[in-house]
Design a protein around this motif. Structure first.
Motif, PDB file in Angstrom:
ATOM      1  N   HIS A 151     -70.450  -4.689 120.722  1.00  0.00           N
ATOM      2  CA  HIS A 151     -69.589  -5.068 119.609  1.00  0.00           C
ATOM      3  C   HIS A 151     -69.631  -3.853 118.722  1.00  0.00           C
ATOM      4  O   HIS A 151     -70.541  -3.070 118.222  1.00  0.00           O
ATOM      5  N   PRO A 152     -68.111  -3.431 118.311  1.00  0.00           N
ATOM      6  CA  PRO A 152     -68.259  -2.099 117.564  1.00  0.00           C
ATOM      7  C   PRO A 152     -68.140  -2.448 115.936  1.00  0.00           C
ATOM      8  O   PRO A 152     -68.267  -3.624 115.545  1.00  0.00           O
ATOM      9  N   ASP A 153     -68.410  -1.531 115.234  1.00  0.00           N
ATOM     10  CA  ASP A 153     -68.277  -1.375 113.774  1.00  0.00           C
ATOM     11  C   ASP A 153     -67.000  -1.055 113.496  1.00  0.00           C
ATOM     12  O   ASP A 153     -66.284  -0.303 114.001  1.00  0.00           O
ATOM     13  N   VAL A 154     -66.172  -2.109 112.596  1.00  0.00           N
ATOM     14  CA  VAL A 154     -64.687  -1.754 112.325  1.00  0.00           C
ATOM     15  C   VAL A 154     -64.534  -1.835 110.950  1.00  0.00           C
ATOM     16  O   VAL A 154     -65.200  -2.375 110.390  1.00  0.00           O
ATOM     17  N   ARG A 155     -63.915  -0.942 110.567  1.00  0.00           N
ATOM     18  CA  ARG A 155     -63.358  -0.830 109.115  1.00  0.00           C
ATOM     19  C   ARG A 155     -61.859  -0.623 109.071  1.00  0.00           C
ATOM     20  O   ARG A 155     -61.310   0.188 109.760  1.00  0.00           O
ATOM     21  N   PHE A 156     -61.164  -1.248 108.308  1.00  0.00           N
ATOM     22  CA  PHE A 156     -59.959  -1.202 108.186  1.00  0.00           C
ATOM     23  C   PHE A 156     -59.349  -1.339 106.606  1.00  0.00           C
ATOM     24  O   PHE A 156     -59.880  -2.096 105.776  1.00  0.00           O
ATOM     25  N   GLY A 157     -58.099  -1.023 106.527  1.00  0.00           N
ATOM     26  CA  GLY A 157     -57.146  -1.136 105.325  1.00  0.00           C
ATOM     27  C   GLY A 157     -55.869  -0.758 105.403  1.00  0.00           C
ATOM     28  O   GLY A 157     -55.342  -0.721 106.554  1.00  0.00           O
ATOM     29  N   TRP A 158     -55.183  -0.502 104.458  1.00  0.00           N
ATOM     30  CA  TRP A 158     -53.805  -0.443 104.497  1.00  0.00           C
ATOM     31  C   TRP A 158     -53.468   0.883 105.337  1.00  0.00           C
ATOM     32  O   TRP A 158     -54.033   1.931 104.839  1.00  0.00           O
ATOM     33  N   GLY A 159     -52.848   0.880 106.348  1.00  0.00           N
ATOM     34  CA  GLY A 159     -52.595   2.091 107.128  1.00  0.00           C
ATOM     35  C   GLY A 159     -53.479   2.623 108.042  1.00  0.00           C
ATOM     36  O   GLY A 159     -53.337   3.612 108.591  1.00  0.00           O
ATOM     37  N   TYR A 160     -54.757   2.027 108.039  1.00  0.00           N
ATOM     38  CA  TYR A 160     -55.744   2.817 109.057  1.00  0.00           C
ATOM     39  C   TYR A 160     -56.641   1.412 109.447  1.00  0.00           C
ATOM     40  O   TYR A 160     -56.695   0.338 109.082  1.00  0.00           O
ATOM     41  N   CYS A 161     -57.228   1.865 110.825  1.00  0.00           N
ATOM     42  CA  CYS A 161     -58.501   1.135 111.332  1.00  0.00           C
ATOM     43  C   CYS A 161     -59.303   2.010 112.036  1.00  0.00           C
ATOM     44  O   CYS A 161     -58.871   3.015 112.827  1.00  0.00           O
ATOM     45  N   GLU A 162     -60.777   1.934 111.606  1.00  0.00           N
ATOM     46  CA  GLU A 162     -61.693   3.001 112.205  1.00  0.00           C
ATOM     47  C   GLU A 162     -62.583   2.327 112.703  1.00  0.00           C
ATOM     48  O   GLU A 162     -63.058   1.135 112.544  1.00  0.00           O
ATOM     49  N   VAL A 163     -62.765   2.475 114.098  1.00  0.00           N
ATOM     50  CA  VAL A 163     -63.697   1.991 115.095  1.00  0.00           C
ATOM     51  C   VAL A 163     -64.812   2.669 115.327  1.00  0.00           C
ATOM     52  O   VAL A 163     -64.768   3.940 115.937  1.00  0.00           O
ATOM     53  N   SER A 164     -66.180   2.269 115.579  1.00  0.00           N
ATOM     54  CA  SER A 164     -67.101   2.957 115.971  1.00  0.00           C
ATOM     55  C   SER A 164     -68.068   2.171 116.935  1.00  0.00           C
ATOM     56  O   SER A 164     -68.147   1.102 116.728  1.00  0.00           O
ATOM     57  N   PHE A 165     -68.468   3.017 117.925  1.00  0.00           N
ATOM     58  CA  PHE A 165     -69.276   2.266 118.851  1.00  0.00           C
ATOM     59  C   PHE A 165     -70.711   2.942 118.984  1.00  0.00           C
ATOM     60  O   PHE A 165     -70.563   4.349 118.839  1.00  0.00           O
ATOM     61  N   SER A 177     -70.339  11.118 115.160  1.00  0.00           N
ATOM     62  CA  SER A 177     -70.492  10.911 113.912  1.00  0.00           C
ATOM     63  C   SER A 177     -71.573  11.912 113.393  1.00  0.00           C
ATOM     64  O   SER A 177     -72.122  12.574 114.256  1.00  0.00           O
ATOM     65  N   PRO A 178     -71.681  12.149 112.013  1.00  0.00           N
ATOM     66  CA  PRO A 178     -72.303  13.336 111.842  1.00  0.00           C
ATOM     67  C   PRO A 178     -73.650  13.207 112.146  1.00  0.00           C
ATOM     68  O   PRO A 178     -74.444  14.191 112.241  1.00  0.00           O
ATOM     69  N   ASP A 179     -74.373  11.966 112.455  1.00  0.00           N
ATOM     70  CA  ASP A 179     -75.736  11.946 112.851  1.00  0.00           C
ATOM     71  C   ASP A 179     -75.880  11.944 114.292  1.00  0.00           C
ATOM     72  O   ASP A 179     -77.127  11.754 114.615  1.00  0.00           O
ATOM     73  N   GLY A 180     -74.690  12.139 114.923  1.00  0.00           N
ATOM     74  CA  GLY A 180     -74.995  11.842 116.463  1.00  0.00           C
ATOM     75  C   GLY A 180     -75.059  10.672 116.968  1.00  0.00           C
ATOM     76  O   GLY A 180     -75.585  10.614 118.034  1.00  0.00           O
ATOM     77  N   GLN A 181     -74.893   9.694 116.228  1.00  0.00           N
ATOM     78  CA  GLN A 181     -75.652   8.328 116.841  1.00  0.00           C
ATOM     79  C   GLN A 181     -74.498   7.295 117.388  1.00  0.00           C
ATOM     80  O   GLN A 181     -74.771   6.220 117.821  1.00  0.00           O
ATOM     81  N   ALA A 182     -73.144   7.795 116.673  1.00  0.00           N
ATOM     82  CA  ALA A 182     -72.027   6.794 117.202  1.00  0.00           C
ATOM     83  C   ALA A 182     -71.015   7.938 117.429  1.00  0.00           C
ATOM     84  O   ALA A 182     -70.808   8.959 117.131  1.00  0.00           O
ATOM     85  N   ILE A 183     -70.008   7.091 118.190  1.00  0.00           N
ATOM     86  CA  ILE A 183     -68.575   7.867 118.469  1.00  0.00           C
ATOM     87  C   ILE A 183     -67.304   7.036 117.547  1.00  0.00           C
ATOM     88  O   ILE A 183     -67.519   5.712 117.481  1.00  0.00           O
ATOM     89  N   THR A 184     -66.509   7.631 116.915  1.00  0.00           N
ATOM     90  CA  THR A 184     -65.616   6.785 116.145  1.00  0.00           C
ATOM     91  C   THR A 184     -64.202   7.341 116.134  1.00  0.00           C
ATOM     92  O   THR A 184     -64.102   8.679 116.588  1.00  0.00           O
TER      93      THR A 184
END
Length: 92
Positions: free
Chosen positions: A54-68, A19-26
């Motif tokens: 537990h990850p942070d998860v964002r999703f919508g039509w055609g994508y799912c983004e997972v961050s730890f 991540s831009p802040d260096g605190q997570a991987i996505t």
């Protein structure tokens, strides 16, 4: 975790970025349609429950983004990289 260790560990994880802040991987997973994105979100949630990380998860039509990230540690730990590697294994 030191920046050099983070870089080395990211090299071993296909598709993951810092991540831009260096605190997570996505990682952003791309799909055709909504149902597959929901399935991916559910898989990430299942893994998080299984590993008690537990990850942070964002999703919508055609994508799912997972961050730890490890909120308690204020950044990245071994648990984040282990979960990302396991998620990669599950979708391979």
């Amino acid at each position: 975790m030191e920046a050099t260790e983070i870089e080395a560990r990211l090299e071993a994880l296909d598709g993951w970025r810092l991540s831009p802040d260096g605190q997570a991987i996505t990682r952003r997973f791309a799909f055709k349609g909504f149902a597959r994105a929901v399935e991916m979100a559910n898989l990430a949630a299942w893994l998080g429950n299984r590993r008690n990380h537990h990850p942070d998860v964002r999703f919508g039509w055609g994508y799912c983004e997972v961050s730890f990230t490890t909120h308690d540690a204020g950044g990245l730990t071994d648990a984040d990289f282990a979960c990302a590697a396991r998620l990669n294994d599950l979708v391979a």
